[in-house]
Design a protein around this motif. Structure first.
Motif, short mmCIF file in Angstrom:
data_model
loop_
_atom_site.label_atom_id
_atom_site.label_comp_id
_atom_site.label_asym_id
_atom_site.label_seq_id
_atom_site.Cartn_x
_atom_site.Cartn_y
_atom_site.Cartn_z
N ILE A 183 3.20 -9.81 -4.05
CA ILE A 183 1.62 -9.34 -3.78
C ILE A 183 1.71 -8.79 -2.28
O ILE A 183 1.08 -7.80 -2.22
CB ILE A 183 0.79 -10.19 -4.04
CG1 ILE A 183 0.62 -10.47 -5.63
CG2 ILE A 183 -0.53 -9.96 -3.56
CD1 ILE A 183 -0.29 -11.41 -6.29
N GLU A 184 2.52 -9.55 -1.57
CA GLU A 184 2.55 -9.15 -0.21
C GLU A 184 3.70 -7.83 -0.10
O GLU A 184 4.71 -7.97 -0.75
CB GLU A 184 3.19 -10.32 0.86
CG GLU A 184 2.38 -11.34 1.12
CD GLU A 184 3.01 -12.49 2.06
OE1 GLU A 184 2.32 -13.16 2.71
OE2 GLU A 184 4.30 -12.50 1.52
N PRO A 215 -1.96 -7.72 1.38
CA PRO A 215 -1.55 -6.83 0.22
C PRO A 215 -2.53 -5.51 0.73
O PRO A 215 -3.60 -5.81 1.15
CB PRO A 215 -1.99 -7.51 -0.76
CG PRO A 215 -2.73 -8.73 -0.53
CD PRO A 215 -2.31 -9.19 0.89
N THR A 235 -0.55 -2.44 -3.96
CA THR A 235 -0.95 -3.30 -5.23
C THR A 235 -0.94 -2.31 -6.37
O THR A 235 -0.44 -2.98 -7.58
CB THR A 235 -2.46 -3.75 -4.98
OG1 THR A 235 -2.57 -4.82 -3.87
CG2 THR A 235 -3.10 -4.55 -6.19
#
Length: 292
Positions: free
Chosen positions: A214-215, A222, A227
């Motif tokens: 997600i990072e 994020p 995303t």
């Protein structure tokens, strides 16, 4: 009266005989307790509820470090953001880097994800590799051996006790590993994404495939662009598991789950992060949740 005095002296001597061990994180603390038994007093400096990179350097930690006979660190750069100023303030020669009472556990494990080059453009990367090796239950034995050896150096009169504790613990741990391995063989869906690269060691051990984080980069929050890209990757590859740690925000993971039909699984990164009290319970929680 004389017997009472002698008993008081004996109990006092026993109290002062224990080796004061500080560990930066909980998993190493639990291993140290298993090897040291009643001969050690273990203090864990960093709460497992928080980001291990950024433990709050409270003044109370200085006094704990000042009294320590042995400091066990995770290493791999994980403590660089908070431990060095505390060590300087404690001014305890016994536990400084390179001293007899200093033990860097990363020297006893095989580090993975070692970067070819270091640059801030790659995010908050660690030069020596991924420092989150304690999510792999197989590193517990080399950690235990290193701790037993170090305790024997610091407290040679109890070497036989440390060696006996090590033998008992490693035999028990191997039995546990056999059961855990059998459980992990039953896991079918081995596609995941994770928030931060916290669980690479466990995932590699049990042949999971990581489709992203997600990072966008380690330590970088994020972005909308990243995303959306991650959502598309998950849809294309049928990824239905998002591994979320206990300390990062959860809104992004929940948003991605809503768009992909994936489950958000809360996974502990350290013993006690979500209530586990023993090493077995810690690894069982990782296994049970990843294996859903």
């Amino acid at each position: 009266m004389r017997r009472i005095i002698l008993l008081t002296v004996l109990l006092t001597n026993l109290a002062f005989a224990s080796v004061k061990v500080d560990t930066t994180y909980s998993t190493a603390g639990a291993v140290a307790q298993k090897i040291g038994g009643d001969l050690v007093h273990v203090t864990v400096l960093g709460s497992p509820k928080y980001d291990p990179h950024f433990i709050v350097p409270k003044p109370s930690l200085i006094s704990k470090l000042r009294r320590a006979d042995l400091l066990i660190i995770n290493g791999g750069g994980l403590e660089l953001g908070w431990l060095p100023p505390l060590l300087r303030a404690a001014n305890n020669a016994k536990i400084q880097n390179g001293a007899k009472g200093f033990l860097d556990m990363s020297h006893f494990v095989h580090m993975i994800d070692v970067p070819a080059s270091i640059s801030r453009a790659f995010g908050d990367v660690h030069a020596q590799g991924n420092p989150h090796y304690t999510t792999d239950p197989y590193v517990i034995v080399p950690m235990a051996k290193a701790i037993a050896q170090k305790l024997s150096q610091i407290d040679p009169q109890h070497q036989k006790s440390y060696e006996a504790n090590l033998k008992k613990f490693t035999n028990e741990w191997q039995t546990y590993l056999n059961k855990l391995d059998a459980k992990m063989l039953t896991c079918k869906d081995k596609k995941v994404v994770q928030y931060h690269e916290l669980f690479n060691y466990f995932l590699k051990r049990y042949n999971y495939k990581i489709y992203g984080t997600i990072e966008p980069l380690p330590g970088i929050a994020p972005s909308s662009k990243h995303t959306i890209e991650l959502i598309n990757i998950m849809r294309e590859n049928g990824v239905k598991k998002i591994l979320q740690d206990v300390y990062h925000e959860r809104k992004t993971a929940q948003f991605i789950a809503a768009k992909t039909g994936a489950k958000v699984l809360i996974i502990p990164h350290d013993l006690g992060a979500d209530g586990s009290k023993t090493l077995q319970e810690f690894y069982n929680k990782i296994a049970n949740r990843i294996c859903q």
